[in-house]
Scaffold this motif. Sequence first.
Motif, mmCIF file in Angstrom:
data_model
loop_
_atom_site.group_PDB
_atom_site.id
_atom_site.type_symbol
_atom_site.label_atom_id
_atom_site.label_comp_id
_atom_site.label_asym_id
_atom_site.label_seq_id
_atom_site.Cartn_x
_atom_site.Cartn_y
_atom_site.Cartn_z
ATOM 1 N N GLU A 108 1.340 -16.652 -16.451
ATOM 2 C CA GLU A 108 0.141 -16.857 -15.645
ATOM 3 C C GLU A 108 0.087 -15.934 -14.432
ATOM 4 O OE1 GLU A 108 -0.262 -20.939 -14.604
ATOM 5 O OE2 GLU A 108 -0.120 -21.667 -16.672
ATOM 6 N N VAL A 109 0.979 -14.967 -14.392
ATOM 7 C CA VAL A 109 1.066 -14.044 -13.253
ATOM 8 C C VAL A 109 0.803 -12.623 -13.741
ATOM 9 C CG1 VAL A 109 2.607 -13.056 -11.537
ATOM 10 C CG2 VAL A 109 2.637 -15.503 -11.960
ATOM 11 N N ILE A 110 -0.015 -11.890 -13.023
ATOM 12 C CA ILE A 110 -0.308 -10.495 -13.355
ATOM 13 C C ILE A 110 0.291 -9.599 -12.280
ATOM 14 C CG2 ILE A 110 -2.103 -8.764 -13.739
ATOM 15 C CD1 ILE A 110 -3.938 -10.998 -14.664
ATOM 16 N N GLU A 111 1.198 -8.742 -12.694
ATOM 17 C CA GLU A 111 1.814 -7.817 -11.742
ATOM 18 C C GLU A 111 0.884 -6.657 -11.460
ATOM 19 O OE1 GLU A 111 5.595 -4.759 -11.528
ATOM 20 O OE2 GLU A 111 5.731 -6.545 -12.809
ATOM 21 N N LEU A 112 0.773 -6.266 -10.190
ATOM 22 C CA LEU A 112 -0.097 -5.174 -9.782
ATOM 23 C C LEU A 112 0.696 -3.890 -9.575
ATOM 24 C CD1 LEU A 112 -2.254 -7.103 -7.153
ATOM 25 C CD2 LEU A 112 -2.863 -6.573 -9.514
ATOM 26 N N ARG A 113 0.050 -2.773 -9.813
ATOM 27 C CA ARG A 113 0.708 -1.484 -9.609
ATOM 28 C C ARG A 113 0.619 -1.014 -8.160
ATOM 29 N NH1 ARG A 113 -1.003 -1.144 -14.996
ATOM 30 N NH2 ARG A 113 0.557 -0.265 -16.402
ATOM 31 N N MET A 114 -0.227 -1.635 -7.371
ATOM 32 C CA MET A 114 -0.318 -1.260 -5.961
ATOM 33 C C MET A 114 0.967 -1.638 -5.237
ATOM 34 S SD MET A 114 -2.794 -4.194 -4.249
ATOM 35 C CE MET A 114 -4.109 -4.029 -5.451
ATOM 36 N N SER A 115 1.259 -0.916 -4.149
ATOM 37 C CA SER A 115 2.457 -1.206 -3.377
ATOM 38 C C SER A 115 2.270 -2.479 -2.563
ATOM 39 C CB SER A 115 2.776 -0.036 -2.441
ATOM 40 O OG SER A 115 1.768 0.094 -1.444
ATOM 41 N N VAL A 116 3.373 -2.987 -2.035
ATOM 42 C CA VAL A 116 3.309 -4.193 -1.215
ATOM 43 C C VAL A 116 2.499 -3.922 0.048
ATOM 44 C CG1 VAL A 116 4.690 -5.797 0.160
ATOM 45 C CG2 VAL A 116 5.457 -5.138 -2.122
ATOM 46 N N ASP A 117 2.645 -2.736 0.652
ATOM 47 C CA ASP A 117 1.881 -2.395 1.849
ATOM 48 C C ASP A 117 0.385 -2.368 1.555
ATOM 49 O OD1 ASP A 117 4.166 -2.197 3.336
ATOM 50 O OD2 ASP A 117 4.363 -0.028 3.097
ATOM 51 N N GLU A 118 0.012 -1.801 0.424
ATOM 52 C CA GLU A 118 -1.401 -1.757 0.053
ATOM 53 C C GLU A 118 -1.953 -3.157 -0.190
ATOM 54 O OE1 GLU A 118 -1.704 2.583 -2.207
ATOM 55 O OE2 GLU A 118 -1.081 0.794 -3.328
ATOM 56 N N ALA A 119 -1.162 -3.986 -0.867
ATOM 57 C CA ALA A 119 -1.603 -5.349 -1.129
ATOM 58 C C ALA A 119 -1.736 -6.153 0.154
ATOM 59 C CB ALA A 119 -0.625 -6.041 -2.091
ATOM 60 N N LEU A 120 -0.799 -5.935 1.090
ATOM 61 C CA LEU A 120 -0.853 -6.645 2.358
ATOM 62 C C LEU A 120 -2.086 -6.216 3.160
ATOM 63 C CD1 LEU A 120 0.726 -8.721 3.991
ATOM 64 C CD2 LEU A 120 1.962 -6.854 5.075
ATOM 65 N N THR A 121 -2.392 -4.929 3.143
ATOM 66 C CA THR A 121 -3.606 -4.453 3.805
ATOM 67 C C THR A 121 -4.845 -5.053 3.172
ATOM 68 O OG1 THR A 121 -2.518 -2.354 4.353
ATOM 69 C CG2 THR A 121 -4.918 -2.385 4.415
ATOM 70 N N TYR A 122 -4.832 -5.171 1.880
ATOM 71 C CA TYR A 122 -5.953 -5.773 1.141
ATOM 72 C C TYR A 122 -6.158 -7.227 1.557
ATOM 73 C CZ TYR A 122 -8.992 -6.523 -2.922
ATOM 74 O OH TYR A 122 -10.059 -6.802 -3.731
ATOM 75 N N VAL A 123 -5.045 -7.955 1.753
ATOM 76 C CA VAL A 123 -5.134 -9.357 2.151
ATOM 77 C C VAL A 123 -5.621 -9.487 3.587
ATOM 78 C CG1 VAL A 123 -3.764 -11.432 2.602
ATOM 79 C CG2 VAL A 123 -3.390 -10.153 0.508
ATOM 80 N N ILE A 124 -5.037 -8.706 4.494
ATOM 81 C CA ILE A 124 -5.388 -8.804 5.908
ATOM 82 C C ILE A 124 -6.854 -8.434 6.141
ATOM 83 C CG2 ILE A 124 -4.919 -7.846 8.196
ATOM 84 C CD1 ILE A 124 -2.019 -7.543 7.378
ATOM 85 N N SER A 125 -7.334 -7.440 5.392
ATOM 86 C CA SER A 125 -8.729 -7.003 5.559
ATOM 87 C C SER A 125 -9.710 -7.899 4.814
ATOM 88 C CB SER A 125 -8.883 -5.555 5.074
ATOM 89 O OG SER A 125 -8.679 -5.476 3.673
#
Length: 226
Positions: free
Chosen positions: A190-207
């Motif tokens: 039930e989990v999909i791994e993303l190819r984006m980096s952790v920094d990119e994902a964190l920026t995506y969440v914060i924004s």
Amino acid sequence: MPHPSAGNLVPIKKYLLTGLLVWLPLAITIWVLLWLVGLLDAIFGGLLTGLVALTPNSAGTLIEPLRHIPGLGVVLVFSALLVTGALVSNVAGRWWLAQWDRLFAHIPVFKSIYNSVKKVSDTLFSSNGNAFRKAMLVQYPRAGVWTVAFQTGTPGGEVAHHLGADFVSVYVPTTPNPTSGFFLLLPRSEVIELRMSVDEALTYVISMGSVAPAVAIELAPKQVSP
């Protein structure tokens, strides 16, 4: 009928917003750094106050001016971390570190806090650990609703005994403050791994999704490999 001057205000508002977007990240960054410097200087100043109280008057006179040097606390903390890291990187340093841990592990009340923080810090910052090494999509808070999460490891101990091996431990951060969130145990399927980096994902969440990382369209999401 709109006022003739209303059209002239549109470019001004646009320029103001554009300038704000340019300067706001820099201003917040500087504010955070100044706050951190002030915090470390305050801690260092408190230590110097205690040191002055325990030393003779002549020594206290030499120590007192150090409290008024801006940024000295940051320099000393950085130096202490660097020297400590260098010392515990050899066999003798690791032995002293083991004695240090053994000492604090036998102090009532203190040992519970120290051991808990040490386990968490070792898990998060160890170069051999898997915590926060992968960004992924999970369904939360209900099926059909997806959010970005970070893998923190796999279940262990009694939890793994009850759930089995096909589960992953994930952290779902809140937005726009990612320091709070939810800890979930989810099946790998039930989990999909993303190819984006952790920094990119964190920026995506914060924004709140307004700053999406650039990903090639042909890339399809992949599931977490066992």
